[in-house]
Design an enzyme around this catalytic site. Structure first.
Site, PDB file in Angstrom:
ATOM      1  N   ARG A 117       0.440  -1.535   0.233  1.00  0.00           N
ATOM      2  CA  ARG A 117      -0.051  -0.017   0.121  1.00  0.00           C
ATOM      3  C   ARG A 117       0.705   1.165   0.026  1.00  0.00           C
ATOM      4  O   ARG A 117       1.474   1.164   0.495  1.00  0.00           O
ATOM      5  CB  ARG A 117      -1.008   0.106   1.091  1.00  0.00           C
ATOM      6  CG  ARG A 117      -1.819  -1.261   1.126  1.00  0.00           C
ATOM      7  CD  ARG A 117      -3.040  -0.533   1.991  1.00  0.00           C
ATOM      8  NE  ARG A 117      -3.834   0.538   2.611  1.00  0.00           N
ATOM      9  CZ  ARG A 117      -4.558   0.570   3.251  1.00  0.00           C
ATOM     10  NH1 ARG A 117      -3.977   1.455   4.692  1.00  0.00           N
ATOM     11  NH2 ARG A 117      -4.922   1.949   3.659  1.00  0.00           N
ATOM     12  N   LYS A 182       3.095  -7.102  12.192  1.00  0.00           N
ATOM     13  CA  LYS A 182       2.583  -6.653  10.441  1.00  0.00           C
ATOM     14  C   LYS A 182       2.831  -8.666   9.788  1.00  0.00           C
ATOM     15  O   LYS A 182       3.794  -9.123   9.687  1.00  0.00           O
ATOM     16  CB  LYS A 182       3.300  -5.744   9.373  1.00  0.00           C
ATOM     17  CG  LYS A 182       1.806  -6.386   8.809  1.00  0.00           C
ATOM     18  CD  LYS A 182       2.205  -4.976   7.507  1.00  0.00           C
ATOM     19  CE  LYS A 182       1.310  -4.819   6.350  1.00  0.00           C
ATOM     20  NZ  LYS A 182       1.342  -3.644   5.786  1.00  0.00           N
ATOM     21  N   ARG A 316      -1.952   4.007  13.581  1.00  0.00           N
ATOM     22  CA  ARG A 316      -0.477   4.369  14.539  1.00  0.00           C
ATOM     23  C   ARG A 316      -1.026   3.262  15.872  1.00  0.00           C
ATOM     24  O   ARG A 316      -2.347   4.960  16.403  1.00  0.00           O
ATOM     25  CB  ARG A 316       0.754   4.940  14.271  1.00  0.00           C
ATOM     26  CG  ARG A 316       0.904   4.866  12.769  1.00  0.00           C
ATOM     27  CD  ARG A 316       2.519   3.567  12.223  1.00  0.00           C
ATOM     28  NE  ARG A 316       2.243   4.176  10.726  1.00  0.00           N
ATOM     29  CZ  ARG A 316       3.097   5.374  10.098  1.00  0.00           C
ATOM     30  NH1 ARG A 316       3.648   6.345  10.465  1.00  0.00           N
ATOM     31  NH2 ARG A 316       2.899   5.534   8.936  1.00  0.00           N
TER      32      ARG A 316
HETATM   33  C1  BTN Z   1       0.102  -3.668   2.220  1.00  0.00           C
HETATM   34  O1  BTN Z   1       0.953  -2.690   1.347  1.00  0.00           O
HETATM   35  O2  BTN Z   1      -0.099  -4.136   3.632  1.00  0.00           O
HETATM   36  C2  BTN Z   1      -0.014  -4.531   1.234  1.00  0.00           C
HETATM   37  C3  BTN Z   1       0.598  -5.474   0.619  1.00  0.00           C
HETATM   38  C4  BTN Z   1      -0.074  -6.544   0.008  1.00  0.00           C
HETATM   39  C5  BTN Z   1       1.461  -7.336  -0.935  1.00  0.00           C
HETATM   40  C6  BTN Z   1       0.801  -8.851  -2.015  1.00  0.00           C
HETATM   41  S1  BTN Z   1       1.431 -10.254  -2.289  1.00  0.00           S
HETATM   42  C7  BTN Z   1       0.626 -10.450  -3.587  1.00  0.00           C
HETATM   43  C8  BTN Z   1       0.216  -8.985  -4.225  1.00  0.00           C
HETATM   44  N1  BTN Z   1       0.772  -8.652  -5.328  1.00  0.00           N
HETATM   45  C9  BTN Z   1       1.839  -7.238  -4.764  1.00  0.00           C
HETATM   46  O3  BTN Z   1       2.235  -7.032  -5.439  1.00  0.00           O
HETATM   47  N2  BTN Z   1       1.541  -7.088  -3.348  1.00  0.00           N
HETATM   48  C10 BTN Z   1       0.146  -8.164  -3.295  1.00  0.00           C
END
Ligand code: BTN
Length: 321
Positions: A117, A182, A316
């Site tokens: 994100r 996380k 947060r």
């Molecule tokens: C976050 O920032 O919390 C979201 C992370 C999401 C990661 C997943 S891994 C599979 C899919 N492909 C990506 O490039 N991102 C999501």
């Protein structure tokens, strides 16, 4: 194409001589060497020791597309693929949607440009975690997906809290946590938005085995299921997650978020805690209450309840390190 028999043989993490591999694959030692070179070029970590042979740096359980296809209700899914290496599974889905409609799911063992994100990079080493993305069509355009990120979190929470000995929690809008670290993240991207329809690309990353070196490249405290004492296999988890997502998304498309609100609030890892909500140009501090029937987050600021939409915001703990 990398030879799957070669990779499945090396997946035990033991040494295999070039001669044995050649025999097993029915190819020459030179051809074996070429195949091993391909693995290295793909960034798959290999060890080679003179006199002993070759091995993957770690024993791994590779994802098995046939197992997943035969275990899932493939009436629902037009396509299910497991790539060894891709840029981002969200990109795989995006490319698929350019010439298909309906539902698909793409897993990858490694992502070279995994996205998180807010433009962050998602660390995606080979076969240690789970990275997958699905396409799911919804009616009613953007209005029909309000609260979607929360129910995706809930679908994952239901599975992980069954498999993880430590207490799993959700962080609004869509992080999965264990003891405030996380454990997983969700990236939703809209595709083909119209008034009465849209496709959502739902990208999911679940940490299974977060090593010290990974942690150094991640901007917030992270943990993996293995670090929390969970021994479930990668295929077992991938299947359970898909089954949970299937059922939650089908239900959500019918009912919207409201029937999920109470369960989400019970799983809220920040409930009753002092938090800071970082908005694009300001910051709010207060006590985190939970979500309403639309999935908006309620924060009590100086005794007054205020509601916030998930967007470019970040939540947060007030006293996070
Ligand atoms: C976050 O920032 O919390 C979201 C992370 C999401 C990661 C997943 S891994 C599979 C899919 N492909 C990506 O490039 N991102 C999501």
């Amino acid at each position: 194409m990398v030879n799957r028999i070669l990779l499945n043989t090396l997946a035990d993490g033991e040494f295999h001589s070039g001669e044995d591999l050649g025999e097993k694959l029915g190819i020459s030692r030179a051809a074996v060497w070429k195949q091993l070179q391909k693995l290295e070029d793909m960034g798959i970590p290999l060890n080679s020791v003179k006199g002993r042979g070759y091995r993957l740096q770690d024993a791994v359980e590779l994802l098995d597309a046939d197992f997943l296809r035969t275990s899932l209700d493939m009436q629902l899914w037009q396509q299910l693929e497991v790539d060894l290496v891709t840029d981002s599974t969200n990109e795989n889905v995006q490319r698929w949607l350019a010439s298909h409609s309906g539902r698909c799911v793409f897993f990858a063992e490694k992502q070279t440009a995994g996205r998180g994100r807010r433009g962050r990079h998602w660390v995606s080493p080979f076969a240690r975690n789970l990275y997958f993305s699905l396409a799911w069509p919804f009616e009613n355009g953007v209005a029909g997906v309000q609260g979607l990120s929360l129910v995706v979190g809930l679908a994952i929470y239901r599975v992980l809290q069954q498999h993880c000995p430590a207490p799993v929690g959700l962080k609004w809008p869509n992080d999965i946590l264990v003891n405030d670290a996380k454990l997983g993240g969700i990236l939703l991207e809209l595709n083909g938005v119209m008034l009465d329809a849209c496709n959502v690309i739902i990208g999911i990353g679940i940490n299974l085995d977060i090593r010290h070196a990974d942690q150094e490249t991640i901007s917030q405290p992270a943990t993996g299921l293995r670090q929390q004492g969970c021994q479930a296999g990668r295929n077992e988890l991938a299947l359970a997650l898909m089954q949970s997502l299937q059922s939650v998304l089908t239900e959500f498309a019918r009912t919207g978020f409201a029937p999920f609100a109470a369960e989400w609030n019970a799983a809220n890892g920040f409930r009753g805690r002092e938090v800071r909500l970082i908005l694009p140009s300001s910051e709010i501090s207060g006590i985190c209450q939970g979500v309403n029937e639309k999935g908006e987050l309620c924060i009590v600021v100086n005794g007054v309840a205020q509601y916030f939409n998930a967007g470019e915001v970040s939540l947060r703990l007030a006293h996070a390190s």
